[in-house]
Design a protein around this motif. Structure first.
Motif, mmCIF file in Angstrom:
data_model
loop_
_atom_site.group_PDB
_atom_site.id
_atom_site.type_symbol
_atom_site.label_atom_id
_atom_site.label_comp_id
_atom_site.label_asym_id
_atom_site.label_seq_id
_atom_site.Cartn_x
_atom_site.Cartn_y
_atom_site.Cartn_z
ATOM 1 N N UNK A 18 0.815 -1.225 0.000
ATOM 2 C CA UNK A 18 0.000 0.000 0.000
ATOM 3 C C UNK A 18 0.845 1.270 0.000
ATOM 4 N N UNK A 19 0.374 2.278 -0.710
ATOM 5 C CA UNK A 19 1.087 3.557 -0.780
ATOM 6 C C UNK A 19 0.957 4.323 0.527
ATOM 7 N N UNK A 20 -0.226 4.307 1.105
ATOM 8 C CA UNK A 20 -0.477 5.057 2.334
ATOM 9 C C UNK A 20 -1.539 4.360 3.161
ATOM 10 N N UNK A 21 -1.413 4.479 4.481
ATOM 11 C CA UNK A 21 -2.427 3.939 5.388
ATOM 12 C C UNK A 21 -3.124 5.062 6.158
ATOM 13 N N UNK A 22 -2.977 6.294 5.680
ATOM 14 C CA UNK A 22 -3.576 7.431 6.369
ATOM 15 C C UNK A 22 -5.092 7.348 6.426
ATOM 16 N N UNK A 23 -5.684 6.633 5.478
ATOM 17 C CA UNK A 23 -7.143 6.526 5.418
ATOM 18 C C UNK A 23 -7.737 5.854 6.661
ATOM 19 N N UNK A 24 -6.894 5.121 7.407
ATOM 20 C CA UNK A 24 -7.388 4.469 8.622
ATOM 21 C C UNK A 24 -7.931 5.478 9.628
ATOM 22 N N UNK A 25 -7.413 6.705 9.577
ATOM 23 C CA UNK A 25 -7.847 7.746 10.510
ATOM 24 C C UNK A 25 -8.854 8.709 9.888
ATOM 25 N N UNK A 26 -9.334 8.390 8.716
ATOM 26 C CA UNK A 26 -10.247 9.290 8.007
ATOM 27 C C UNK A 26 -11.671 9.190 8.538
ATOM 28 N N UNK A 27 -12.437 10.236 8.299
ATOM 29 C CA UNK A 27 -13.858 10.229 8.679
ATOM 30 C C UNK A 27 -14.621 9.189 7.872
ATOM 31 N N UNK A 28 -14.197 8.973 6.612
ATOM 32 C CA UNK A 28 -14.878 7.979 5.773
ATOM 33 C C UNK A 28 -14.769 6.583 6.374
ATOM 34 N N UNK A 29 -13.567 6.217 6.820
ATOM 35 C CA UNK A 29 -13.399 4.891 7.401
ATOM 36 C C UNK A 29 -14.191 4.768 8.705
ATOM 37 N N UNK A 30 -14.193 5.812 9.511
ATOM 38 C CA UNK A 30 -14.973 5.790 10.753
ATOM 39 C C UNK A 30 -16.456 5.626 10.447
ATOM 40 N N UNK A 31 -16.906 6.320 9.393
ATOM 41 C CA UNK A 31 -18.325 6.208 9.019
ATOM 42 C C UNK A 31 -18.668 4.790 8.568
ATOM 43 N N UNK A 32 -17.754 4.173 7.847
ATOM 44 C CA UNK A 32 -18.000 2.808 7.366
ATOM 45 C C UNK A 32 -17.989 1.778 8.484
ATOM 46 N N UNK A 33 -17.288 2.066 9.557
ATOM 47 C CA UNK A 33 -17.133 1.056 10.602
ATOM 48 C C UNK A 33 -17.813 1.419 11.913
ATOM 49 N N UNK A 34 -18.758 2.330 11.870
ATOM 50 C CA UNK A 34 -19.595 2.569 13.045
ATOM 51 C C UNK A 34 -20.708 1.541 13.045
ATOM 52 N N UNK A 35 -21.392 1.418 14.165
ATOM 53 C CA UNK A 35 -22.380 0.350 14.312
ATOM 54 C C UNK A 35 -23.744 0.695 13.731
ATOM 55 N N UNK A 36 -23.993 1.965 13.434
ATOM 56 C CA UNK A 36 -25.308 2.343 12.932
ATOM 57 C C UNK A 36 -25.612 1.613 11.619
ATOM 58 N N UNK A 37 -26.702 0.876 11.588
ATOM 59 C CA UNK A 37 -27.133 0.134 10.384
ATOM 60 C C UNK A 37 -26.004 -0.747 9.844
ATOM 61 N N UNK A 38 -25.190 -1.263 10.774
ATOM 62 C CA UNK A 38 -23.981 -1.979 10.348
ATOM 63 C C UNK A 38 -24.263 -3.271 9.604
ATOM 64 N N UNK A 39 -25.453 -3.824 9.757
ATOM 65 C CA UNK A 39 -25.739 -5.096 9.114
ATOM 66 C C UNK A 39 -26.660 -4.989 7.902
ATOM 67 N N UNK A 40 -26.824 -3.796 7.384
ATOM 68 C CA UNK A 40 -27.569 -3.684 6.135
ATOM 69 C C UNK A 40 -26.652 -4.133 5.002
ATOM 70 N N UNK A 41 -27.199 -4.712 3.945
ATOM 71 C CA UNK A 41 -26.362 -5.176 2.833
ATOM 72 C C UNK A 41 -25.445 -4.086 2.281
ATOM 73 N N UNK A 42 -25.970 -2.876 2.159
ATOM 74 C CA UNK A 42 -25.169 -1.784 1.610
ATOM 75 C C UNK A 42 -23.989 -1.449 2.522
ATOM 76 N N UNK A 43 -24.225 -1.481 3.823
ATOM 77 C CA UNK A 43 -23.157 -1.167 4.767
ATOM 78 C C UNK A 43 -22.077 -2.248 4.766
ATOM 79 N N UNK A 44 -22.499 -3.501 4.707
ATOM 80 C CA UNK A 44 -21.533 -4.603 4.689
ATOM 81 C C UNK A 44 -20.641 -4.501 3.458
#
Length: 348
Positions: free
Chosen positions: A306-332
């Motif tokens: 990988x070129x960069x792992x900075x995305x681990x601290x991004x808001x996008x990654x946090x949004x993807x891995x929060x529990x809200x609606x975490x088991x909807x097909x789109x979220x998975x």
């Protein structure tokens, strides 16, 4: 309300035949064992807890004390389920924790505490109990439903499954461990013992006893090849995956892919699957996103760097891995593909 279906005489006859046939497969009798006899047999391994049904000893001191207090009070104790075996011993299908609590108390390893009714016994060990009531304890009968040794493995597993889905004690991982016995479950359990897996995937002691590692391993393999087929209910999705995979799976190929994924995570993710260095647990949604996303990326580019792992601290990654609606097909799908795409973006 749907209209009542008209049942034909032929359907009734078929139903009667099916009920009779299945009832014949279940042969059992009821036995009463005194506690002192039951514990003696348990210590001698004549009554034993097979690994397939062992949910591990998850009762805390409050649970154990409450149970012992119930016996001392003379309260009714729920039925236990055993099964005769061909070697003359008995499997403990349901009642492992009660048996172990009684053995711990009678061995002197459990000191009574926080009793709600028998408050005068707080601080007592088994030997401190007045002799008359200690004998009453010893001679209290436990009523046991004992399946015959002719009962098939499938029926025993079905009973285990039904017992542990009608109460609150067993979680889905524990139930699967007891219900889906065989080479595939053995392989999944083998994966949970992998040293790298344990290193990069912290699990609390309580959750470890409840087979949380098994839950995560099953989720990895199930979502890796079938995340696009997921609809909503995770439990039924995982059960279906095991049922469809257990009779035909490539152990070597699956273990290789699992190992490569773990090694990649260990190399490029600062805290493994955890959120921070001090984290004592691994969120399921985070594990799914990283493990499956990494494995899919490695399928496309086995020598991925990988070129960069900075995305681990991004808001996008946090949004993807929060529990809200975490088991909807789109979220998975969203969180898995997000990790895959971030890893492959500009990779060399």
């Amino acid at each position: 309300m749907a209209a009542k279906k008209i049942i034909s005489e032929e359907q009734k006859a078929t139903a009667e035949e099916q009920i009779r046939a299945l009832r014949k497969e279940i042969d059992y009798n009821t036995r009463d064992y005194s506690i002192d006899f039951l514990i003696q047999q348990f210590r001698e391994n004549e009554f034993y807890i097979p690994d397939e049904y062992q949910r591990q000893y998850i009762w805390n001191n409050a649970d154990k004390n409450r149970f012992v207090e119930s016996i001392l009070l003379g309260l009714p104790i729920p039925l236990m389920f055993f099964s005769d075996t061909e070697d003359g011993r008995c499997e403990i299908i349901d009642g492992a924790q009660r048996t172990q609590a009684m053995e711990e108390f009678m061995s002197g390893d459990l000191i009574l505490s926080d009793l709600k009714k028998l408050t005068s016994l707080n601080g007592f060990s088994y030997k401190d109990i007045p002799a008359y009531f200690r004998k009453k304890f010893d001679k209290t009968n436990m009523r046991i439903i004992v399946l015959s040794d002719d009962t098939t493995l499938e029926i025993r597993q079905e009973i285990f499954n039904r017992i542990n889905t009608t109460g609150r004690e067993a979680n889905p991982s524990e139930i699967r461990r007891g219900s889906f016995r065989g080479p595939f479950m053995d392989f999944l359990m083998e994966c949970t013992k992998d040293d790298v897996f344990k290193d990069v995937c912290p699990i609390s002691e309580t959750m470890e006893k409840r087979y949380e590692q098994l839950e995560l391993v099953i989720r990895f393999f199930a979502f890796l090849d079938h995340y696009q087929e997921f609809t909503h209910r995770v439990d039924s999705f995982l059960d279906g995956y095991i049922e469809n995979t257990k009779s035909s799976f490539d152990k070597a190929a699956m273990k290789t892919e699992f190992d490569k994924m773990l090694q990649f995570v260990k190399t490029y993710f600062p805290y493994g699957f955890a959120k921070s260095e001090r984290a004592k647990s691994t969120p399921r949604v985070r594990f799914e996103a990283i493990s499956v996303g990494v494995a899919l990326a490695l399928r496309e580019k086995p020598d991925l760097v990988p070129v960069s792992m900075d995305w681990l601290n991004s808001d996008d990654f946090k949004r993807h891995t929060t529990t809200h609606a975490s088991n909807s097909p789109a979220r998975v799908s969203g969180r898995i593909l997000y990790v895959k795409e971030q890893l492959l973006r500009g990779a060399v």
